[in-house]
Design a protein around this motif. Structure first.
Motif, PDB file in Angstrom:
ATOM      1  N   GLY A  82       0.826  -1.194   0.000  1.00 25.20           N
ATOM      2  CA  GLY A  82       0.000   0.000   0.000  1.00 25.20           C
ATOM      3  C   GLY A  82       0.859   1.242   0.000  1.00 25.20           C
ATOM      4  N   TYR A  83       0.225   2.371  -0.221  1.00 28.45           N
ATOM      5  CA  TYR A  83       0.936   3.641  -0.130  1.00 28.45           C
ATOM      6  C   TYR A  83      -0.045   4.708   0.315  1.00 28.45           C
ATOM      7  CZ  TYR A  83      -1.087   5.580  -4.447  1.00 28.45           C
ATOM      8  OH  TYR A  83      -1.952   6.080  -5.393  1.00 28.45           O
ATOM      9  N   GLY A  84       0.475   5.859   0.712  1.00 27.84           N
ATOM     10  CA  GLY A  84      -0.366   6.925   1.211  1.00 27.84           C
ATOM     11  C   GLY A  84      -0.485   8.063   0.217  1.00 27.84           C
ATOM     12  N   LEU A  85      -1.701   8.479  -0.048  1.00 28.76           N
ATOM     13  CA  LEU A  85      -1.968   9.650  -0.879  1.00 28.76           C
ATOM     14  C   LEU A  85      -2.403  10.763   0.064  1.00 28.76           C
ATOM     15  CD1 LEU A  85      -2.269  10.905  -3.705  1.00 28.76           C
ATOM     16  CD2 LEU A  85      -4.615  10.034  -3.743  1.00 28.76           C
ATOM     17  N   VAL A  86      -1.567  11.780   0.192  1.00 34.85           N
ATOM     18  CA  VAL A  86      -1.792  12.806   1.204  1.00 34.85           C
ATOM     19  C   VAL A  86      -1.918  14.179   0.558  1.00 34.85           C
ATOM     20  CG1 VAL A  86      -0.825  13.950   3.229  1.00 34.85           C
ATOM     21  CG2 VAL A  86      -0.568  11.481   2.963  1.00 34.85           C
ATOM     22  N   GLY A  87      -2.938  14.916   0.981  1.00 33.78           N
ATOM     23  CA  GLY A  87      -3.152  16.264   0.478  1.00 33.78           C
ATOM     24  C   GLY A  87      -4.626  16.594   0.491  1.00 33.78           C
ATOM     25  N   PRO A  88      -4.984  17.822   0.174  1.00 37.67           N
ATOM     26  CA  PRO A  88      -6.400  18.196   0.109  1.00 37.67           C
ATOM     27  C   PRO A  88      -7.071  17.564  -1.101  1.00 37.67           C
ATOM     28  CG  PRO A  88      -5.011  20.036  -0.585  1.00 37.67           C
ATOM     29  CD  PRO A  88      -4.087  18.973  -0.085  1.00 37.67           C
ATOM     30  N   LEU A  89      -8.305  17.177  -0.959  1.00 33.58           N
ATOM     31  CA  LEU A  89      -9.023  16.491  -2.029  1.00 33.58           C
ATOM     32  C   LEU A  89      -9.011  17.285  -3.326  1.00 33.58           C
ATOM     33  CD1 LEU A  89     -10.854  14.170  -2.987  1.00 33.58           C
ATOM     34  CD2 LEU A  89     -12.810  15.459  -2.095  1.00 33.58           C
ATOM     35  N   GLU A  90      -9.125  18.613  -3.233  1.00 32.67           N
ATOM     36  CA  GLU A  90      -9.174  19.456  -4.427  1.00 32.67           C
ATOM     37  C   GLU A  90      -7.930  19.320  -5.293  1.00 32.67           C
ATOM     38  OE1 GLU A  90     -10.666  23.561  -4.368  1.00 32.67           O
ATOM     39  OE2 GLU A  90     -10.943  23.280  -2.203  1.00 32.67           O
ATOM     40  N   ALA A  91      -6.828  18.898  -4.687  1.00 32.51           N
ATOM     41  CA  ALA A  91      -5.559  18.859  -5.415  1.00 32.51           C
ATOM     42  C   ALA A  91      -5.326  17.547  -6.155  1.00 32.51           C
ATOM     43  CB  ALA A  91      -4.405  19.102  -4.441  1.00 32.51           C
ATOM     44  N   GLN A 191      -0.334  19.483  -3.770  1.00 32.44           N
ATOM     45  CA  GLN A 191      -0.425  20.747  -3.042  1.00 32.44           C
ATOM     46  C   GLN A 191      -1.555  21.611  -3.599  1.00 32.44           C
ATOM     47  OE1 GLN A 191       1.527  21.535  -0.383  1.00 32.44           O
ATOM     48  NE2 GLN A 191       2.666  19.609  -0.539  1.00 32.44           N
ATOM     49  N   HIS A 192      -2.104  22.433  -2.739  1.00 36.44           N
ATOM     50  CA  HIS A 192      -3.130  23.396  -3.132  1.00 36.44           C
ATOM     51  C   HIS A 192      -2.911  24.624  -2.252  1.00 36.44           C
ATOM     52  CE1 HIS A 192      -6.984  25.310  -3.855  1.00 36.44           C
ATOM     53  NE2 HIS A 192      -7.298  24.384  -4.757  1.00 36.44           N
ATOM     54  N   ALA A 193      -2.691  25.779  -2.893  1.00 38.13           N
ATOM     55  CA  ALA A 193      -2.303  26.977  -2.148  1.00 38.13           C
ATOM     56  C   ALA A 193      -3.284  27.340  -1.045  1.00 38.13           C
ATOM     57  CB  ALA A 193      -2.158  28.153  -3.117  1.00 38.13           C
ATOM     58  N   THR A 194      -4.550  27.099  -1.268  1.00 37.98           N
ATOM     59  CA  THR A 194      -5.569  27.461  -0.284  1.00 37.98           C
ATOM     60  C   THR A 194      -5.398  26.716   1.037  1.00 37.98           C
ATOM     61  OG1 THR A 194      -7.094  27.839  -2.122  1.00 37.98           O
ATOM     62  CG2 THR A 194      -8.076  27.679   0.075  1.00 37.98           C
ATOM     63  N   TYR A 195      -4.784  25.540   0.973  1.00 36.02           N
ATOM     64  CA  TYR A 195      -4.660  24.680   2.149  1.00 36.02           C
ATOM     65  C   TYR A 195      -3.243  24.679   2.732  1.00 36.02           C
ATOM     66  CZ  TYR A 195      -9.137  22.828   0.511  1.00 36.02           C
ATOM     67  OH  TYR A 195     -10.444  22.691   0.112  1.00 36.02           O
ATOM     68  N   GLN A 196      -2.441  25.675   2.389  1.00 36.33           N
ATOM     69  CA  GLN A 196      -1.035  25.641   2.777  1.00 36.33           C
ATOM     70  C   GLN A 196      -0.835  25.612   4.294  1.00 36.33           C
ATOM     71  OE1 GLN A 196       1.442  25.073   0.535  1.00 36.33           O
ATOM     72  NE2 GLN A 196       2.494  24.633   2.462  1.00 36.33           N
ATOM     73  N   LYS A 197      -1.628  26.391   5.032  1.00 35.12           N
ATOM     74  CA  LYS A 197      -1.502  26.389   6.490  1.00 35.12           C
ATOM     75  C   LYS A 197      -1.829  25.011   7.061  1.00 35.12           C
ATOM     76  CE  LYS A 197      -2.383  31.247   7.664  1.00 35.12           C
ATOM     77  NZ  LYS A 197      -3.283  32.170   8.400  1.00 35.12           N
ATOM     78  N   LEU A 198      -2.865  24.411   6.532  1.00 34.32           N
ATOM     79  CA  LEU A 198      -3.253  23.075   6.992  1.00 34.32           C
ATOM     80  C   LEU A 198      -2.164  22.058   6.685  1.00 34.32           C
ATOM     81  CD1 LEU A 198      -5.475  21.160   8.134  1.00 34.32           C
ATOM     82  CD2 LEU A 198      -6.274  20.886   5.781  1.00 34.32           C
ATOM     83  N   MET A 199      -1.631  22.102   5.480  1.00 34.53           N
ATOM     84  CA  MET A 199      -0.588  21.163   5.095  1.00 34.53           C
ATOM     85  C   MET A 199       0.644  21.323   5.977  1.00 34.53           C
ATOM     86  SD  MET A 199      -1.577  19.173   2.615  1.00 34.53           S
ATOM     87  CE  MET A 199      -0.015  18.571   1.989  1.00 34.53           C
ATOM     88  N   SER A 200       0.998  22.562   6.267  1.00 36.51           N
ATOM     89  CA  SER A 200       2.166  22.812   7.116  1.00 36.51           C
ATOM     90  C   SER A 200       1.964  22.246   8.511  1.00 36.51           C
ATOM     91  CB  SER A 200       2.439  24.315   7.199  1.00 36.51           C
ATOM     92  OG  SER A 200       2.789  24.833   5.935  1.00 36.51           O
TER      93      SER A 200
END
Length: 268
Positions: A82-91, A191-200
């Motif tokens: 398996g592997y992990g897909l990480v990030g906001p759904l919009e991206a 990555q999605h710029a709108t979610y940068q704070k969340l990603m960080s």
């Protein structure tokens, strides 16, 4: 009599560590991976057979398991790949989402289906599926990954009911963080710029300081070995201090309270 375990995703990390542990315990190990030609460690071990298998390739999966069941007596099948897909759904792209589902969910379903008649005819066997603490509890930026792991957990519970009449045990091992190269080798993201704070904020959990607190692959492999050999009719094995802390917190304060607690941690 020597027992045999079939394992997917053994090129590194938990899969390789688990293969080595079972081999050291005297088991015959069928270790599968996408690129066996690059493997140099497991191929040197006695009673370890390395085979090519990409769990997202249905034809290759069928051919490999047909070969295994014709040539080996398998006692345990471990779905680890398996592997992990990480990030906001919009991206995410559709291709990323489909590959996550094919690998983490459809691979487990197809392998389970392939082994079911074999174990049913023998009236024994253990099917173990590696999920995640994020297959029991949601977390931001893990929507598709958690969707697959929650699905495997529910699938496993249903199959446990379905196959109990034939003496087959279905189990789930749900690890928390593991000190492996998973984040670099088996992690895909967007990555999605709108979610940068969340990603960080989320990425703080992958800092070297945090990773140092995670379980070792050996710790989790020992839980897998326990699940395979304890003879218990137990469904879930939550593995790792962090995973057990989250799981026990949900049991103690309730799912809704925990959801609100996690939300509060990620409000800006």
């Amino acid at each position: 009599m020597q027992k045999t375990i079939f394992i997917t995703g053994t090129s590194s990390g938990l899969g390789k560590t688990t293969a080595k542990l079972f081999q050291s315990k005297g088991w015959n190990v069928i270790a599968t991976m996408r690129n066996p030609e690059a493997e140099t460690e497991l191929t040197q071990l006695e009673n370890v057979t390395v085979l090519k298998l990409d769990v997202a390739n249905p034809q290759e999966l069928k051919e490999t398991i047909d070969y295994v069941l014709e040539n080996y007596k398998v006692d345990v099948a471990l779905n680890n790949a398996g592997y992990g897909l990480v990030g906001p759904l919009e991206a995410f792209t559709d291709d990323q989402i489909k590959l996550q589902i094919e690998t983490n969910l459809m691979g487990v379903i197809r392998i389970t289906k392939a082994f079911t008649p074999y174990f049913r005819e023998r009236k024994e066997g253990v099917l173990i599926n590696i999920t995640s603490s994020f297959g029991l509890i949601g977390f931001p930026t893990c929507s598709i990954y958690s969707a697959t792991k929650f699905a495997v957990d529910g699938f496993s519970e249903c199959m446990g009911y379905e196959l109990a009449q034939f003496g087959i045990k279905v189990k789930v091992v749900a690890p928390g963080g593991i000190q492996t190269d998973f984040a670099g080798r088996s992690l895909d993201g967007a990555q999605h710029a709108t979610y940068q704070k969340l990603m960080s904020k989320v990425q703080e959990g992958y800092s070297p300081e945090q990773v140092a607190n995670y379980s070792t692959p050996e710790d989790i492999a020992n839980v897998v070995y326990e699940a395979a050999t304890d003879g218990k009719d137990q469904l879930r094995y939550v593995a790792g201090k962090d995973a057990n802390t989250l799981y026990n917190e949900r049991a103690e304060i309730g799912a809704e309270a925990q959801v609100q607690k996690i939300k509060s941690d990620f409000k800006f």
